[in-house]
Design an enzyme around this catalytic site. Structure first.
Site, PDB file in Angstrom:
ATOM      1  N   TYR A  32       0.682   3.171   3.894  1.00 61.75           N
ATOM      2  CA  TYR A  32      -0.608   3.397   4.555  1.00 61.75           C
ATOM      3  C   TYR A  32      -1.636   2.358   4.113  1.00 61.75           C
ATOM      4  CZ  TYR A  32      -0.106   7.828   7.166  1.00 61.75           C
ATOM      5  OH  TYR A  32       0.201   8.774   8.085  1.00 61.75           O
ATOM      6  N   GLU A  83     -15.620  10.874  -1.474  1.00 61.99           N
ATOM      7  CA  GLU A  83     -16.743  10.489  -0.608  1.00 61.99           C
ATOM      8  C   GLU A  83     -16.341  10.618   0.872  1.00 61.99           C
ATOM      9  OE1 GLU A  83     -15.871   8.847  -3.416  1.00 61.99           O
ATOM     10  OE2 GLU A  83     -17.604   9.709  -4.441  1.00 61.99           O
ATOM     11  N   GLU A 122      -0.786  16.459   4.131  1.00 58.20           N
ATOM     12  CA  GLU A 122      -0.845  16.010   2.750  1.00 58.20           C
ATOM     13  C   GLU A 122      -1.886  16.822   1.994  1.00 58.20           C
ATOM     14  OE1 GLU A 122      -1.976  11.918   2.389  1.00 58.20           O
ATOM     15  OE2 GLU A 122      -1.848  11.929   0.210  1.00 58.20           O
TER      16      GLU A 122
END
Lengths: 399, 352
Positions: free
Chosen positions: A128, A386, A245
């Protein structure tokens, strides 16, 4: 409102507990308990034990050879396994790719890949992140350009966890560099790691570990049948995988096991005439994190229960990610502090898979500081905290 | 495991919310049966379980309603019910009487042990002498319950004779609404309700703490909604301030923490009838989390509002005060952090 577990769920939990007690080898649990690095054979041995019992793929439907556990069962398994110091179950094939193939894969892909995941014939890794695409994942630049029956892949992936053990990688690639939006033009591709042009280089981390890697892809030829889903529609799959996930992302099991370890260490460490556990200031620090964990467990169960009732795990998993990682980081910080001066010696050998040096100081000392540093990753990976706050403010608060 | 409300509770929660939105007064809440929801069927109510308390007070908090519900029904009324005092309980449920508990004392902070107020036998009855501090709802209460040290040292529970001499109340309004009194007792005639009431009182304070945490949860949600509205509508630098990431992330943290409080309230409501140590550990856990998050929510919401958040005419201020003051009853964060650890030493359990 009913916080009690049903009798069949309690029976399941007792089964799991008995299994852990009977089947987990001590040398394996000692490695986990002392924070030593696990190697490929450890994971494969653990997977084999679970496979024998039919518990390797708790999250998969029976039709695909899974145990089809409820969300509550998965939660309880997680808690029992971590309490018993079991190694983690590797998520790459079972938690990440498996559900993606079930939802988006062709029949041929399901038939060939899923049984091989269950049998540990393949070790998958995740392609990824890229050097220029971290939190802004959709800006990835690895290209896969069609040439006859193949894609030609060029680019670089990074933070590839345990990629050095993997023989296959599921990968996000750009198949249409001209697409008007960066999210468009991305595809989901399965790549053989032994293909020509694939090179894996380890990244050493500050705690002395080498879990993660860079993966370089130079003119790698990938058969077109390795495309999952529709070309240029890979972003949908990428997001689907990330949601899966994040189930279990709260890490309740790890946090509980960590808290129990922290309490044992604090009781063992001397402080003045008594133990560190009797130091009012340190006791208050432990109390605060335990109180946060008690509430987070229930927050987790509320999300689990909503998921079981058919509501998709949505932005609530972002909430669990932030709170869960804060709690786990706090616990590893307290363990480091509890170890006191014995957190100072850098005892790489005591943590190495084959190391047999007697540790300096108490047995928990060698891992205390390395685990604290290692766990800084928790608030960075899987979508940084964040990014999670951004999801919350957009999806749950409408800002 | 089930996190949904039963149908009866969902209906009560719904009608309470609607009634409170219309600005219900105490009489309207009594008509709706809100006090009855806090008492068991044997005592003439239709509830009294942890989750009944939680839902009633969450709605009261959401509406920022100032009522005698906590002191009259949960705390003093609950103790009257514990002592089998059917007539006064019936009067409380019917809205015909109010009660208050005079337990805490000047200088005792949150743990009046030993009690300095004493009880002495007097003929067939008793006389109470001492001082009681910040007795919430006492000015409105016809029924004042009072704890006092018995001659052999146990904590007795008494019903004061309100009209006899020797009882002096100095009334005061409270930060965040309601009233209280400093009570001076000089040989006040009283009827003994229970001669060894310390565990009864502790268990009732646990329920009062649950009520208070649930009310705080309701207040937090009201404040969160007010702040969200403000972030969406207030424009600075040419756009709604809710588009600034610095504020978005602070709002997200607030939301996460408020959900933590909801979980702590659920945990406490679910354990309110458990063994003492389990129950009290959850009391302390809920009080610590509520106290910490109350401060975060108050300070952050005022900061994000700017000056308007401090004005009397805007809805935030009163709510922020009422929420902040929660930490000043039944023990604050520090009190309960220490207590949580102490209670933890009494049990081998690491977590429930």
């Amino acid at each position: 409102m009913d916080l009690t577990l049903s009798p069949d769920v309690i029976a399941f939990r007792d089964d799991v507990r008995d299994f852990m007690r009977a089947e987990l080898p001590l040398r394996m649990t000692e490695k986990v308990r002392l924070g030593r690095q696990l190697v490929k054979e450890d994971y494969l041995e653990w997977h084999a034990l679970l496979r024998q019992r039919g518990w390797l793929a708790g999250n998969w439907p029976r039709a695909h050879g899974g145990a089809e556990w409820s969300a509550v069962q998965r939660h309880l398994f997680d808690i029992e396994a971590t309490a018993a110091n079991a190694p983690r179950i590797l998520p790459f094939g079972l938690v990440m790719l498996g559900p993606v193939l079930m939802a988006f894969g062709s029949e041929a892909q399901q038939k060939t890949c899923l049984p091989r995941i269950l049998a540990d014939d393949d070790w998958w890794c995740q392609g990824y992140s890229e050097p220029g695409a971290g939190s802004d994942l959709a800006s990835l630049r690895t290209t896969a350009l069609r040439e006859g029956d193949h894609y030609i892949v060029n680019g670089q992936k990074t933070w590839t966890t345990l990629g050095h053990y993997a023989n296959r990688m599921f990968c996000l690639v750009r198949t249409d560099p001209q697409a008007p939006k960066k999210q468009a033009g991305i595809s989901f591709l399965l790549i053989d790691m032994d293909s020509d042009g694939v090179e894996v280089r380890p990244i050493r981390l500050i705690d002395g570990s080498a879990e993660v890697n860079e993966v370089f892809l130079r003119d790698v030829r990938v058969p077109v049948e390795n495309l999952v889903g529709t070309e240029n529609d890979g972003w949908t799959i990428a997001k689907y995988l990330l949601t899966h996930e994040r189930t279990g992302i709260a890490g309740v099991g790890f946090a509980r096991a960590g808290l129990a370890a922290l309490k044992r260490i604090a009781a063992q460490e001397r402080d003045g005439a008594g133990s560190l556990a009797e130091n009012a200031l340190f006791a208050a620090r432990i109390a605060r994190v335990e109180i946060a964990l008690m509430a987070m467990e229930t927050t987790n169960l509320r999300v689990v229960a909503a998921a079981a009732a058919g509501q998709a795990p949505g932005p609530e998993s972002s909430m669990l990610k932030v709170k869960g990682t804060q709690i786990r980081q706090e616990i590893t910080d307290l363990i480091r502090r509890a170890a006191g001066p014995y957190a100072l010696p850098f005892q790489a050998d005591a943590l190495a898979p084959a190391g047999n040096t007697a540790p300096i100081g108490p047995e928990y000392a060698p891992a205390a500081a390395p685990q604290y540093f290692n766990n800084r990753k928790l608030s960075i990976y899987g979508g940084s905290n964040e990014i999670q706050r951004g999801i919350i403010s957009k999806a749950m608060l409408g800002l | 495991m089930d996190f949904t409300l039963t149908e009866t509770r969902a209906m009560l929660s719904d009608s309470l919310r609607r009634t409170l939105q219309r600005g219900a007064d105490w009489a309207a809440l009594v008509d709706l049966g809100a006090p009855a929801a806090l008492f068991s069927e044997e005592m003439g109510g239709f509830g009294g379980a942890g989750f009944d308390i939680a839902l009633v007070f969450e709605e009261l908090g959401r509406a920022c309603a100032v009522t005698p519900m906590l002191d009259s029904c949960v705390l003093a009324g609950g103790l009257l019910a514990d002592c089998g005092e059917e007539a006064p309980v019936a009067a409380i449920i019917a809205g015909e009487a109010q009660a208050a508990l005079a337990h805490w004392e000047p200088g005792s902070r949150y743990a009046p042990d030993p009690l300095m107020t004493v009880a002495q036998p007097m003929g067939q009855g008793w006389q109470i002498t001492g001082h009681k501090a910040v007795v919430v709802n006492a000015p409105e209460a016809g029924l004042i319950l009072c704890s006092a040290r018995m001659p052999e040292g146990a904590a007795g529970l008494f019903l004061l004779d309100r009209d006899a001499g020797g009882l002096d109340l100095r009334d005061t309004p409270l930060m965040g609404g309601g009233t209280a009194a400093e009570i001076d007792l000089r040989a006040v005639p009283a009827r003994l309700l229970h001669a060894d009431a310390s565990s009864l009182i502790e268990a009732r304070i646990a329920r009062a703490a649950l009520a208070q945490c649930a009310e705080a949860l309701g207040l937090m949600q009201a404040i969160r909604d007010l702040t969200l509205d403000y972030l969406r509508t207030r424009t600075q630098f040419g756009r709604p301030i809710g588009q600034f990431q610095a504020l978005q992330h602070r709002m997200a943290d607030m939301l996460i923490e408020v959900e933590q409080v909801r979980s702590a309230v659920i945990n406490l409501a679910g354990q309110i009838d458990s063994d003492r140590v389990t129950r009290e550990r959850h009391v302390s856990a809920a009080k610590v989390l509520t106290g910490e998050v109350a401060r975060l929510v108050c300070e952050e919401s005022i900061q994000m509002h700017g000056g308007i958040g401090l004005t009397e005419e805007y809805a935030l201020g009163q709510r922020a005060i009422r929420l902040s003051m929660c930490d000043h009853r039944f023990g604050d964060i520090d009190h309960h952090l220490a207590r949580f650890t102490e209670l933890g030493r009494l049990t081998a359990e690491t977590a429930p």
